[in-house]
Design a protein around this motif. Sequence first.
Motif, PDB file in Angstrom:
ATOM      1  N   ARG A   1      19.720 -18.150 -25.039  1.00  0.00           N
ATOM      2  CA  ARG A   1      18.690 -17.683 -25.962  1.00  0.00           C
ATOM      3  C   ARG A   1      17.844 -18.833 -26.457  1.00  0.00           C
ATOM      4  O   ARG A   1      18.312 -19.956 -26.588  1.00  0.00           O
ATOM      5  N   ALA A   2      16.575 -18.525 -26.744  1.00  0.00           N
ATOM      6  CA  ALA A   2      15.648 -19.513 -27.300  1.00  0.00           C
ATOM      7  C   ALA A   2      14.679 -18.793 -28.223  1.00  0.00           C
ATOM      8  O   ALA A   2      14.462 -17.575 -28.103  1.00  0.00           O
ATOM      9  N   LEU A   3      14.103 -19.558 -29.147  1.00  0.00           N
ATOM     10  CA  LEU A   3      13.173 -18.998 -30.128  1.00  0.00           C
ATOM     11  C   LEU A   3      11.753 -19.439 -29.782  1.00  0.00           C
ATOM     12  O   LEU A   3      11.485 -20.626 -29.599  1.00  0.00           O
ATOM     13  N   PHE A   4      10.842 -18.453 -29.683  1.00  0.00           N
ATOM     14  CA  PHE A   4       9.440 -18.715 -29.383  1.00  0.00           C
ATOM     15  C   PHE A   4       8.632 -18.420 -30.640  1.00  0.00           C
ATOM     16  O   PHE A   4       8.425 -17.254 -31.002  1.00  0.00           O
ATOM     17  N   LEU A   5       8.224 -19.497 -31.310  1.00  0.00           N
ATOM     18  CA  LEU A   5       7.535 -19.369 -32.587  1.00  0.00           C
ATOM     19  C   LEU A   5       6.072 -18.982 -32.384  1.00  0.00           C
ATOM     20  O   LEU A   5       5.470 -19.274 -31.346  1.00  0.00           O
ATOM     21  N   GLY A   6       5.507 -18.363 -33.403  1.00  0.00           N
ATOM     22  CA  GLY A   6       4.095 -18.004 -33.350  1.00  0.00           C
ATOM     23  C   GLY A   6       3.867 -16.729 -32.557  1.00  0.00           C
ATOM     24  O   GLY A   6       4.795 -15.987 -32.235  1.00  0.00           O
ATOM     25  N   GLY A   7       2.610 -16.463 -32.234  1.00  0.00           N
ATOM     26  CA  GLY A   7       2.266 -15.245 -31.521  1.00  0.00           C
ATOM     27  C   GLY A   7       2.684 -15.287 -30.061  1.00  0.00           C
ATOM     28  O   GLY A   7       2.539 -16.308 -29.383  1.00  0.00           O
ATOM     29  N   THR A   8       3.204 -14.165 -29.579  1.00  0.00           N
ATOM     30  CA  THR A   8       3.608 -14.024 -28.185  1.00  0.00           C
ATOM     31  C   THR A   8       3.204 -12.641 -27.703  1.00  0.00           C
ATOM     32  O   THR A   8       3.489 -11.643 -28.377  1.00  0.00           O
ATOM     33  N   SER A   9       2.561 -12.571 -26.567  1.00  0.00           N
ATOM     34  CA  SER A   9       2.189 -11.271 -26.004  1.00  0.00           C
ATOM     35  C   SER A   9       3.134 -10.920 -24.856  1.00  0.00           C
ATOM     36  O   SER A   9       3.862 -11.782 -24.350  1.00  0.00           O
ATOM     37  N   SER A  10       3.109  -9.663 -24.459  1.00  0.00           N
ATOM     38  CA  SER A  10       3.963  -9.218 -23.365  1.00  0.00           C
ATOM     39  C   SER A  10       3.234  -9.363 -22.036  1.00  0.00           C
ATOM     40  O   SER A  10       2.010  -9.394 -21.979  1.00  0.00           O
ATOM     41  N   LEU A  11       4.004  -9.464 -20.976  1.00  0.00           N
ATOM     42  CA  LEU A  11       3.479  -9.540 -19.615  1.00  0.00           C
ATOM     43  C   LEU A  11       3.949  -8.312 -18.839  1.00  0.00           C
ATOM     44  O   LEU A  11       5.116  -7.947 -18.911  1.00  0.00           O
ATOM     45  N   THR A  12       3.047  -7.716 -18.110  1.00  0.00           N
ATOM     46  CA  THR A  12       3.406  -6.612 -17.223  1.00  0.00           C
ATOM     47  C   THR A  12       3.405  -7.126 -15.790  1.00  0.00           C
ATOM     48  O   THR A  12       2.386  -7.621 -15.303  1.00  0.00           O
ATOM     49  N   LEU A  13       4.566  -7.043 -15.143  1.00  0.00           N
ATOM     50  CA  LEU A  13       4.705  -7.528 -13.776  1.00  0.00           C
ATOM     51  C   LEU A  13       4.513  -6.364 -12.808  1.00  0.00           C
ATOM     52  O   LEU A  13       5.102  -5.296 -12.977  1.00  0.00           O
ATOM     53  N   GLU A  14       3.695  -6.595 -11.793  1.00  0.00           N
ATOM     54  CA  GLU A  14       3.391  -5.554 -10.811  1.00  0.00           C
ATOM     55  C   GLU A  14       3.685  -6.076  -9.399  1.00  0.00           C
ATOM     56  O   GLU A  14       2.768  -6.334  -8.608  1.00  0.00           O
ATOM     57  N   PRO A  15       4.956  -6.244  -9.074  1.00  0.00           N
ATOM     58  CA  PRO A  15       5.307  -6.813  -7.759  1.00  0.00           C
ATOM     59  C   PRO A  15       4.899  -5.923  -6.591  1.00  0.00           C
ATOM     60  O   PRO A  15       4.554  -6.429  -5.519  1.00  0.00           O
TER      61      PRO A  15
END
Length: 500
Positions: free
Chosen positions: A332-346
């Motif tokens: 586990r790790a902590l990602f500070l600040g704003g983070t958006s999601s990624l949609t993967l389309e393989p």
Amino acid sequence: MADATKKPRARSGKKIGRIRIGLNVLQIVLVLFLVAMVNSFSFRHYARWDFSRDQKYTLSDKTKRFLDTLKGKMHITVFFSPNTPITADVENLLTEYQYAGKGKIDLEHIDPERNLSRAKELFDKYKVVTDESLLVLDYEGRNKTVKASEMADIDQSGMAIGEGPRVAAFKGEQAITSAMIDLVEGKKKILGYVTGHKEPALTEGTSPITVLKTFIENENIKFQELNLLDLDAIPADVKAVMIVGPQYDFSDREMKLLRDFWDKQGRILLLLDPAAKTPKLRGFLNELGVKVNDDRLMVFLRTGIEELALTRDVQARFVGDSPATKRLGDVRALFLGGTSSLTLEPDRVRAANIRVAPLIQAEKGYFAETDYNTDNQAKFQADAKQNSNVPLTIGAAVEKGGSADQRVQMNSPRLAVVSNATFVQDNAITQDQQGLDFISGSVNWLLSREQLIGIAPKIPKPLTFSLSEEELRRLRWIVLLFMPLVPAVIGTMVWWQRRV
């Protein structure tokens, strides 16, 4: 007749006694042979375990794998004074290097204060001009020094009140293995660092990513700043480029250089700031099957019986299916600040021989909020309840034309992307070593050095116990009642036995 019968019996008894003696001697010889065989086998085939709490001298997988690749012998000369605070730590660590090196590491310990002639001879040979304790590594005629100051962070704040210097963090393995890689590989790998879009500066003193820069450079990698507007093409000796949090979009000319680099088996590490408007850069990712969503990851945390707090800091885990994160699987790790999601389309890019895989996924409970600029807490709670518990991806790997078999090494375009650029800054990465290890693994994967990962400094931690009120209550009963009761019961039993 009686005498005649007695004599044969006497001979038979002697014969049986000799047989017994012979069997005993044979058993003793066999036992000694087995002991010698077991001792010989255990001398050649043994295992070592480190049962210490902080695993201070346990070598990382990176170092062990690197030592396995050594073809020649590495000679290490130890010039350490007994007064140096980390002398014992360095000597114990080098012993582990010897065991892991399997005969490829030679050590020579020299006390400069006692063996002046030998020290002077080697100082002249290796051109050593410092009085500081150090190591000299010699490999196939090339040599490199590692100073004591490079192997530890020393806290001297206690000297004002009469205390001696204290080792705040021991970085011996990091420094020694880095020096070994420099000697064996020779020329440094070049990592291009893209500038010109308000990315964090690399200049010491003003750079917010100083820790990251130092850590990566210790792996025999050299940063080279690249302003794509000033170039006709990315230099051929730059095998990978790093783009960290651009605040402005790339121009059409810059995007052409980046696409040309990708098409020529280029390697790219891209850390995006979700608040920055970079449609052309995101369009490039979309062509590779990675869609950057216009949202922010959030989660409600319970702070009381009926109190909830909303946070945008993302607790995420690394997915160990990729070589970049193989040794960080489920960490586990902590990602500070704003983070958006990624949609993967393989499926969409499979026809182009492009493989897309997740690297980092948010923990359960997070939801992707599209209306992230509002302060409507009721809306946030409603959206959180609609969360389908589908894993939200924030980091991904892309490879074109390579082999799915990790044992097969091929030159192929590679890209790693994370929808957060603040987790590599000094104020964040010093709190969370896992983020640093992820960047190290990603860079080494991009450079086709999967066998190398970062080595975290060994930070001494005080042993602490945290007991709840219930546990303190139980401890009280054990100390006040149970412990005195045990000897009382034993004494009563002894008294009763004697009385009876």
